[in-house]
Design a protein around this motif. Structure first.
Motif, PDB file in Angstrom:
ATOM      1  N   THR A 110       0.858  -1.186   0.000  1.00 18.23           N
ATOM      2  CA  THR A 110       0.000   0.000   0.000  1.00 18.23           C
ATOM      3  C   THR A 110       0.888   1.229   0.000  1.00 18.23           C
ATOM      4  O   THR A 110       2.041   1.196   0.425  1.00 18.23           O
ATOM      5  N   LEU A 111       0.317   2.317  -0.439  1.00 19.69           N
ATOM      6  CA  LEU A 111       1.090   3.540  -0.600  1.00 19.69           C
ATOM      7  C   LEU A 111       0.224   4.732  -0.225  1.00 19.69           C
ATOM      8  O   LEU A 111      -0.904   4.861  -0.714  1.00 19.69           O
ATOM      9  N   ALA A 112       0.740   5.578   0.654  1.00 19.94           N
ATOM     10  CA  ALA A 112       0.011   6.799   1.005  1.00 19.94           C
ATOM     11  C   ALA A 112       0.000   7.729  -0.207  1.00 19.94           C
ATOM     12  O   ALA A 112       0.918   7.721  -1.029  1.00 19.94           O
ATOM     13  N   LEU A 113      -1.046   8.530  -0.302  1.00 16.79           N
ATOM     14  CA  LEU A 113      -1.218   9.374  -1.477  1.00 16.79           C
ATOM     15  C   LEU A 113      -0.065  10.365  -1.646  1.00 16.79           C
ATOM     16  O   LEU A 113       0.415  10.587  -2.751  1.00 16.79           O
ATOM     17  N   ARG A 114       0.403  10.949  -0.563  1.00 15.72           N
ATOM     18  CA  ARG A 114       1.483  11.927  -0.687  1.00 15.72           C
ATOM     19  C   ARG A 114       2.786  11.275  -1.139  1.00 15.72           C
ATOM     20  O   ARG A 114       3.584  11.901  -1.814  1.00 15.72           O
ATOM     21  N   ARG A 115       2.993  10.025  -0.783  1.00 15.91           N
ATOM     22  CA  ARG A 115       4.186   9.316  -1.251  1.00 15.91           C
ATOM     23  C   ARG A 115       4.080   8.936  -2.719  1.00 15.91           C
ATOM     24  O   ARG A 115       5.080   8.676  -3.363  1.00 15.91           O
ATOM     25  N   HIS A 116       2.870   8.908  -3.214  1.00 15.78           N
ATOM     26  CA  HIS A 116       2.644   8.589  -4.615  1.00 15.78           C
ATOM     27  C   HIS A 116       3.214   9.689  -5.524  1.00 15.78           C
ATOM     28  O   HIS A 116       3.551   9.427  -6.674  1.00 15.78           O
ATOM     29  N   PHE A 117       3.346  10.901  -5.000  1.00 14.07           N
ATOM     30  CA  PHE A 117       3.828  12.027  -5.790  1.00 14.07           C
ATOM     31  C   PHE A 117       5.339  12.223  -5.715  1.00 14.07           C
ATOM     32  O   PHE A 117       5.873  13.077  -6.411  1.00 14.07           O
ATOM     33  N   ARG A 118       6.041  11.474  -4.887  1.00 19.95           N
ATOM     34  CA  ARG A 118       7.487  11.686  -4.744  1.00 19.95           C
ATOM     35  C   ARG A 118       8.249  11.397  -6.026  1.00 19.95           C
ATOM     36  O   ARG A 118       9.067  12.197  -6.461  1.00 19.95           O
TER      37      ARG A 118
ATOM     38  N   LEU B 176      -8.267   0.860  -9.436  1.00 19.21           N
ATOM     39  CA  LEU B 176      -7.817   1.503  -8.207  1.00 19.21           C
ATOM     40  C   LEU B 176      -8.726   1.143  -7.049  1.00 19.21           C
ATOM     41  O   LEU B 176      -9.943   1.120  -7.182  1.00 19.21           O
ATOM     42  N   ARG B 177      -8.087   0.878  -5.911  1.00 15.57           N
ATOM     43  CA  ARG B 177      -8.812   0.646  -4.664  1.00 15.57           C
ATOM     44  C   ARG B 177      -8.153   1.504  -3.588  1.00 15.57           C
ATOM     45  O   ARG B 177      -6.968   1.765  -3.638  1.00 15.57           O
TER      46      ARG B 177
ATOM     47  N   ALA C 228       0.313  10.307 -11.747  1.00 15.89           N
ATOM     48  CA  ALA C 228       0.194  10.650 -10.332  1.00 15.89           C
ATOM     49  C   ALA C 228      -0.970  11.619 -10.108  1.00 15.89           C
ATOM     50  O   ALA C 228      -1.731  11.472  -9.147  1.00 15.89           O
ATOM     51  N   ILE C 229      -1.129  12.579 -10.990  1.00 18.82           N
ATOM     52  CA  ILE C 229      -2.231  13.534 -10.855  1.00 18.82           C
ATOM     53  C   ILE C 229      -3.572  12.830 -11.035  1.00 18.82           C
ATOM     54  O   ILE C 229      -4.513  13.057 -10.264  1.00 18.82           O
ATOM     55  N   ALA C 230      -3.668  11.962 -12.042  1.00 16.64           N
ATOM     56  CA  ALA C 230      -4.938  11.263 -12.281  1.00 16.64           C
ATOM     57  C   ALA C 230      -5.313  10.372 -11.100  1.00 16.64           C
ATOM     58  O   ALA C 230      -6.472  10.363 -10.663  1.00 16.64           O
TER      59      ALA C 230
ATOM     60  N   VAL D 135      -8.508   9.514  -6.104  1.00 17.29           N
ATOM     61  CA  VAL D 135      -8.569   9.241  -4.655  1.00 17.29           C
ATOM     62  C   VAL D 135      -9.218  10.419  -3.939  1.00 17.29           C
ATOM     63  O   VAL D 135     -10.047  10.237  -3.043  1.00 17.29           O
ATOM     64  N   TRP D 136      -8.900  11.641  -4.323  1.00 12.94           N
ATOM     65  CA  TRP D 136      -9.473  12.826  -3.683  1.00 12.94           C
ATOM     66  C   TRP D 136     -10.985  12.864  -3.894  1.00 12.94           C
ATOM     67  O   TRP D 136     -11.729  13.248  -2.997  1.00 12.94           O
ATOM     68  N   ARG D 137     -11.435  12.442  -5.060  1.00 17.00           N
ATOM     69  CA  ARG D 137     -12.878  12.412  -5.315  1.00 17.00           C
ATOM     70  C   ARG D 137     -13.563  11.351  -4.473  1.00 17.00           C
ATOM     71  O   ARG D 137     -14.727  11.499  -4.094  1.00 17.00           O
ATOM     72  N   LEU D 138     -12.848  10.246  -4.157  1.00 26.89           N
ATOM     73  CA  LEU D 138     -13.411   9.229  -3.283  1.00 26.89           C
ATOM     74  C   LEU D 138     -13.537   9.750  -1.850  1.00 26.89           C
ATOM     75  O   LEU D 138     -14.480   9.399  -1.138  1.00 26.89           O
ATOM     76  N   ILE D 139     -12.567  10.548  -1.441  1.00 26.19           N
ATOM     77  CA  ILE D 139     -12.560  11.070  -0.067  1.00 26.19           C
ATOM     78  C   ILE D 139     -13.686  12.093   0.090  1.00 26.19           C
ATOM     79  O   ILE D 139     -14.424  12.072   1.068  1.00 26.19           O
TER      80      ILE D 139
END
Length: 161
Positions: free
Chosen positions: A32-40, A86-87, A149-151, A156-160
């Protein structure tokens, strides 16, 4: 001329390309990967591409081919991120989806483009064309990584919310 010789920015370029490869490899090993780490990895890729663009602008190259390559990469990466299965788990982390190995190739191609640019700067003006094409490739690869990464981030932001 500054753009025809090795300088400290080439060290920053090398470090950012290596950090991009490291982050992509690390992301691929995690379940699993946190969203902010997805952008690194995408952030390091964009940094490397912008440094390569800076070197090309210093040699008086037109900027539009590089922006076009970046735009094409962003579109391709965005399409990849939208089509990705995506999950999101309960802690709002992204379980690593299948089929993400192509990001490793994007990072390796970006690092290769950085190596070509550094070698071309050491060789001199004879390698101007190689550096041009390496920068085009790096812009496209970083666009793919950043667009994906943006997509994924938007999804994920839309799910939240």
């Amino acid at each position: 001329m500054l753009a025809q010789k090795l300088n400290l920015l080439h060290i920053v370029l090398l470090l950012s390309a290596a950090a991009c490869v490291y982050c992509v490899m690390w992301e691929n090993r995690q379940r699993t990967l946190a969203l902010r780490r997805h952008f690194r990895s995408a952030g390091f890729a964009i940094l490397a591409a912008l440094l390569l663009l800076f070197f090309q602008v210093g040699t008086k190259q037109p900027i539009w081919p590089f922006l076009a390559a970046l735009a094409l990469g962003l579109v391709a990466g965005g399409a990849s991120g939208v089509a990705l299965k995506l999950r999101v788990d309960r802690s709002w982390q992204i379980p690593r989806p299948a089929g993400t190995r192509h990001m490793i190739w994007m990072a390796v191609l970006l690092a290769a483009a950085a190596a070509v640019d550094i070698a071309g700067a050491a060789i001199g003006p004879e390698a101007k064309l190689w550096r041009f094409y390496a920068t085009l490739g790096a812009m496209a690869c970083s666009g793919v990584m950043f667009g994906r990464a943006i997509a994924v981030g938007v999804r994920v932001w839309r799910l939240i919310g």
